[in-house]
Scaffold this motif. Structure first.
Motif, PDB file in Angstrom:
ATOM      1  N   LEU A   1      -2.903   7.898   2.470  1.00  0.00           N
ATOM      2  CA  LEU A   1      -2.006   8.688   3.316  1.00  0.00           C
ATOM      3  C   LEU A   1      -0.621   8.774   2.694  1.00  0.00           C
ATOM      4  N   ALA A   2      -0.150   7.687   2.103  1.00  0.00           N
ATOM      5  CA  ALA A   2       1.158   7.692   1.448  1.00  0.00           C
ATOM      6  C   ALA A   2       1.146   8.620   0.229  1.00  0.00           C
ATOM      7  N   ARG A   3       0.046   8.593  -0.503  1.00  0.00           N
ATOM      8  CA  ARG A   3      -0.042   9.448  -1.703  1.00  0.00           C
ATOM      9  C   ARG A   3      -0.023  10.922  -1.309  1.00  0.00           C
ATOM     10  N   GLU A   4      -0.734  11.260  -0.217  1.00  0.00           N
ATOM     11  CA  GLU A   4      -0.710  12.640   0.288  1.00  0.00           C
ATOM     12  C   GLU A   4       0.715  13.040   0.694  1.00  0.00           C
TER      13      GLU A   4
ATOM     14  N   ALA B   1       0.837  -1.208   0.000  1.00  0.00           N
ATOM     15  CA  ALA B   1       0.000   0.000   0.000  1.00  0.00           C
ATOM     16  C   ALA B   1       0.869   1.255   0.000  1.00  0.00           C
ATOM     17  N   LEU B   2       1.932   1.252   0.805  1.00  0.00           N
ATOM     18  CA  LEU B   2       2.820   2.411   0.850  1.00  0.00           C
ATOM     19  C   LEU B   2       3.512   2.620  -0.493  1.00  0.00           C
ATOM     20  N   VAL B   3       3.996   1.538  -1.097  1.00  0.00           N
ATOM     21  CA  VAL B   3       4.665   1.644  -2.396  1.00  0.00           C
ATOM     22  C   VAL B   3       3.692   2.153  -3.455  1.00  0.00           C
ATOM     23  N   ALA B   4       2.457   1.658  -3.412  1.00  0.00           N
ATOM     24  CA  ALA B   4       1.448   2.117  -4.380  1.00  0.00           C
ATOM     25  C   ALA B   4       1.177   3.611  -4.228  1.00  0.00           C
TER      26      ALA B   4
ATOM     27  N   TRP C   1      -5.902  -1.075   3.942  1.00  0.00           N
ATOM     28  CA  TRP C   1      -4.738  -0.757   3.097  1.00  0.00           C
ATOM     29  C   TRP C   1      -5.034   0.414   2.169  1.00  0.00           C
ATOM     30  N   ALA C   2      -6.281   0.595   1.783  1.00  0.00           N
ATOM     31  CA  ALA C   2      -6.627   1.734   0.925  1.00  0.00           C
ATOM     32  C   ALA C   2      -6.367   3.050   1.646  1.00  0.00           C
TER      33      ALA C   2
ATOM     34  N   GLU D   1       9.041 -10.269  -0.242  1.00  0.00           N
ATOM     35  CA  GLU D   1       7.787 -10.259  -1.000  1.00  0.00           C
ATOM     36  C   GLU D   1       7.478  -8.947  -1.720  1.00  0.00           C
ATOM     37  N   VAL D   2       8.142  -7.847  -1.306  1.00  0.00           N
ATOM     38  CA  VAL D   2       7.845  -6.538  -1.911  1.00  0.00           C
ATOM     39  C   VAL D   2       9.164  -5.923  -2.398  1.00  0.00           C
ATOM     40  N   PRO D   3       9.674  -6.398  -3.537  1.00  0.00           N
ATOM     41  CA  PRO D   3      10.980  -5.929  -4.003  1.00  0.00           C
ATOM     42  C   PRO D   3      11.027  -4.448  -4.332  1.00  0.00           C
ATOM     43  N   GLN D   4       9.856  -3.827  -4.576  1.00  0.00           N
ATOM     44  CA  GLN D   4       9.839  -2.395  -4.883  1.00  0.00           C
ATOM     45  C   GLN D   4      10.118  -1.550  -3.645  1.00  0.00           C
ATOM     46  N   ALA D   5       9.925  -2.124  -2.469  1.00  0.00           N
ATOM     47  CA  ALA D   5      10.169  -1.405  -1.223  1.00  0.00           C
ATOM     48  C   ALA D   5      11.639  -1.501  -0.829  1.00  0.00           C
ATOM     49  N   VAL D   6      12.108  -0.495  -0.103  1.00  0.00           N
ATOM     50  CA  VAL D   6      13.466  -0.513   0.462  1.00  0.00           C
ATOM     51  C   VAL D   6      13.294  -0.558   1.973  1.00  0.00           C
TER      52      VAL D   6
END
Length: 213
Positions: A204-207, A36-39, A198-199, A64-69
């Motif tokens: 919140l991450a997008r903001e 959700a944060l990566v999205a 998660w939505a 499981e989430v390779p896009q995340a660091v």
């Protein structure tokens, strides 16, 4: 022999305006939360070593989430840094600074954001080669006024203020020339985790990722 990090502390700070400060108590929340944060545009995830489940959560996200660091927060000792690296952490954040923590992170190749709250602590971290620092607890220790004052004697330092930072006061901090990003827990509220919302976390991450600096 020290390991050369594949990521620098400045790259961690400049990836997005906010690094989320995350407390996880249930490993089943780790992967959907990270996705959700990566999205929402947030990739640098500080998983704090405040719960017994933190390392397991880091391992799951790293796998499981390779896009995340994945990063480790609340690193207080060399053993914390070693355990975090073994769990897949790629950067570390500490609430304060000691030579032992700095040395361990350098040997492990973990970029470190050391926590500082005074001029003396900044100077100690700088003596060991650290110029990207976490200002903690930011709002309790002087907030934007303190960061402005430090801009004179410590003009070569970049800060990530954390502690009491919210969506509402983050823009004032991000507007300062010596602030590269902020750290905040508001991106991952406890009730959103408990409800599996998660939505909401993505929103919140997008903001946060849209904040200007």
């Amino acid at each position: 022999m020290a390991v050369t990090p594949t990521l620098t502390a400045l790259q961690v700070m400049q990836d997005a305006p906010v690094i989320p400060v995350i407390v996880l108590t249930d490993p089943k929340h780790a992967v959907p939360m990270a996705r959700a944060l990566v999205a929402g545009g947030i990739r640098m995830l500080e998983i704090t070593l405040r719960t017994p489940q933190a390392l397991a959560c880091m391992e799951l996200i790293a796998r499981e989430v390779p896009q995340a660091v994945v990063g480790a927060g609340t690193v207080r000792s060399a053993s914390d840094a070693q355990a975090a690296a073994m769990a897949g952490a790629r950067f570390a954040v500490s609430p304060g600074y000691t030579h032992a923590v700095g040395h361990a992170c350098r040997e492990l190749g973990l970029p470190l954001l050391p926590g500082v709250a005074t001029g003396s602590e900044i100077m100690m971290a700088q003596e060991d080669g650290f110029t990207e620092l976490k200002f903690f607890p930011a709002m309790q220790a002087g907030g934007a006024a303190m960061l402005k004052a430090w801009g004179g004697p410590f003009g070569d330092v970049r800060f990530c203020p954390t502690g009491g930072v919210t969506l509402h006061n983050a823009p004032d901090l991000l507007a300062l020339p010596n602030v590269a990003c902020v750290g905040g827990s508001w991106l991952v509220p406890f009730d959103a985790l408990a409800q599996g919302d998660w939505a909401r976390i993505e929103t919140l991450a997008r903001e946060a990722s849209g904040l200007r600096r």
